[in-house]
Design a protein around this motif. Structure first.
Motif, mmCIF file in Angstrom:
data_model
loop_
_atom_site.group_PDB
_atom_site.id
_atom_site.type_symbol
_atom_site.label_atom_id
_atom_site.label_comp_id
_atom_site.label_asym_id
_atom_site.label_seq_id
_atom_site.Cartn_x
_atom_site.Cartn_y
_atom_site.Cartn_z
ATOM 1 N N ALA A 23 0.745 -1.256 -0.003
ATOM 2 C CA ALA A 23 -0.003 -0.072 0.014
ATOM 3 C C ALA A 23 1.067 1.184 -0.060
ATOM 4 C CB ALA A 23 -0.943 0.039 1.142
ATOM 5 N N SER A 24 1.899 1.377 0.786
ATOM 6 C CA SER A 24 2.907 2.476 0.672
ATOM 7 C C SER A 24 3.697 2.368 -0.535
ATOM 8 C CB SER A 24 3.706 2.378 2.038
ATOM 9 O OG SER A 24 4.823 1.087 1.685
ATOM 10 N N VAL A 25 3.769 1.435 -1.098
ATOM 11 C CA VAL A 25 4.613 1.838 -2.624
ATOM 12 C C VAL A 25 3.407 2.413 -3.315
ATOM 13 C CG1 VAL A 25 5.111 0.635 -4.711
ATOM 14 C CG2 VAL A 25 6.013 -0.190 -2.264
ATOM 15 N N LYS A 26 2.288 1.981 -3.543
ATOM 16 C CA LYS A 26 1.160 2.458 -4.334
ATOM 17 C C LYS A 26 0.801 4.275 -3.904
ATOM 18 C CE LYS A 26 -1.288 -1.507 -5.402
ATOM 19 N NZ LYS A 26 -2.366 -2.137 -5.142
ATOM 20 N N PHE A 27 0.972 4.227 -2.566
ATOM 21 C CA PHE A 27 0.647 5.608 -2.097
ATOM 22 C C PHE A 27 1.681 6.587 -2.685
ATOM 23 C CE2 PHE A 27 1.203 8.960 1.122
ATOM 24 C CZ PHE A 27 -0.036 9.377 1.092
ATOM 25 N N HIS A 28 3.155 6.233 -2.551
ATOM 26 C CA HIS A 28 4.137 7.017 -3.093
ATOM 27 C C HIS A 28 4.013 7.305 -4.537
ATOM 28 C CE1 HIS A 28 6.444 7.567 0.426
ATOM 29 N NE2 HIS A 28 6.500 6.327 0.891
ATOM 30 N N GLU A 29 3.379 6.361 -5.197
ATOM 31 C CA GLU A 29 3.032 6.708 -6.776
ATOM 32 C C GLU A 29 2.047 7.686 -6.816
ATOM 33 O OE1 GLU A 29 2.179 2.625 -8.122
ATOM 34 O OE2 GLU A 29 4.409 2.144 -7.958
ATOM 35 N N ALA A 122 -2.728 0.158 6.333
ATOM 36 C CA ALA A 122 -2.512 -0.262 5.116
ATOM 37 C C ALA A 122 -3.950 0.146 4.319
ATOM 38 C CB ALA A 122 -2.509 -1.594 4.976
ATOM 39 N N GLU A 123 -5.156 -0.005 5.126
ATOM 40 C CA GLU A 123 -6.462 0.286 4.642
ATOM 41 C C GLU A 123 -6.625 1.897 4.298
ATOM 42 O OE1 GLU A 123 -8.587 -1.660 3.168
ATOM 43 O OE2 GLU A 123 -7.207 -3.159 3.294
ATOM 44 N N THR A 124 -5.995 2.635 5.304
ATOM 45 C CA THR A 124 -5.875 4.203 5.364
ATOM 46 C C THR A 124 -5.132 4.694 4.188
ATOM 47 O OG1 THR A 124 -6.119 4.379 7.467
ATOM 48 C CG2 THR A 124 -5.544 5.899 6.438
#
Length: 130
Positions: A23-29, A122-124
Motif C-alpha cells: 500500500a505504501s508503494v502505491k501511495f508514493h506513486e 494499510a487500508e488508510t
C-alpha cells in the motif's frame, strides 16, 4: 521459540506488514503524480491520509504496563525510558521468563492489536487510491 511452543504465530503480522508495504508503494506513486500535476486538493488528501496512517498505530488504552505510551510500533520499552523498541508491547510482555497462561493470553491479545493496527494503516493508505 517460546511463541511457537505456546502455539502463537506472527505470520498474520508478517502478512499485514507485506500488505502495508504494498500500500505504501502505491501511495508514493500517488504522491509523485499529485506533485507533478501540482494538484493541491489531491496533495491535501494525501497529507490527511498520512496523518491518519500514524493514528492507526495509536492504541487508545495504552501499551501493556505503560498506559501512557500508546504507539504499538515504536515506544520506549518498559525497563528503559531512553531507548526505543519495535513492537514494544509484545517485547515487554515477552520479557519475563516465568510466564503464566494469563501472560500468554495477554501476548496473544496484543499481537492481535498490532495486527489490526497495521491492517488499518494499510487500508488508510489504500483509501481513494487511484
Amino acid at each position: 521459540m517460546e511463541l511457537r511452543q505456546n502455539n502463537i504465530t506472527l505470520h498474520y503480522i508478517d502478512a499485514a506488514i507485506i500488505r502495508f508495504n504494498n500500500a505504501s508503494v502505491k501511495f508514493h506513486e500517488e504522491v509523485d503524480k499529485a506533485i507533478k500535476r501540482k494538484n493541491e486538493i489531491e496533495l491535501r488528501d494525501l497529507n490527511d491520509r498520512m496523518v491518519n496512517v500514524e493514528k492507526s498505530f495509536i492504541y487508545s488504552l495504552g501499551l501493556p504496563n505503560q498506559k501512557f505510551n500508546r504507539h504499538v510500533i515504536f515506544a520506549p520499552p518498559f525497563n528503559n525510558n531512553y531507548a526505543s523498541a519495535h513492537f514494544p508491547g509484545i517485547s515487554d510482555l515477552m520479557f519475563p521468563s516465568n510466564k503464566t497462561e494469563k501472560d500468554w493470553g495477554e501476548i496473544r491479545r496484543h499481537i492481535s492489536i498490532v495486527f489490526k493496527s497495521i491492517m488499518s494503516a494499510a487500508e488508510t493508505l489504500n483509501e481513494d487510491a487511484k
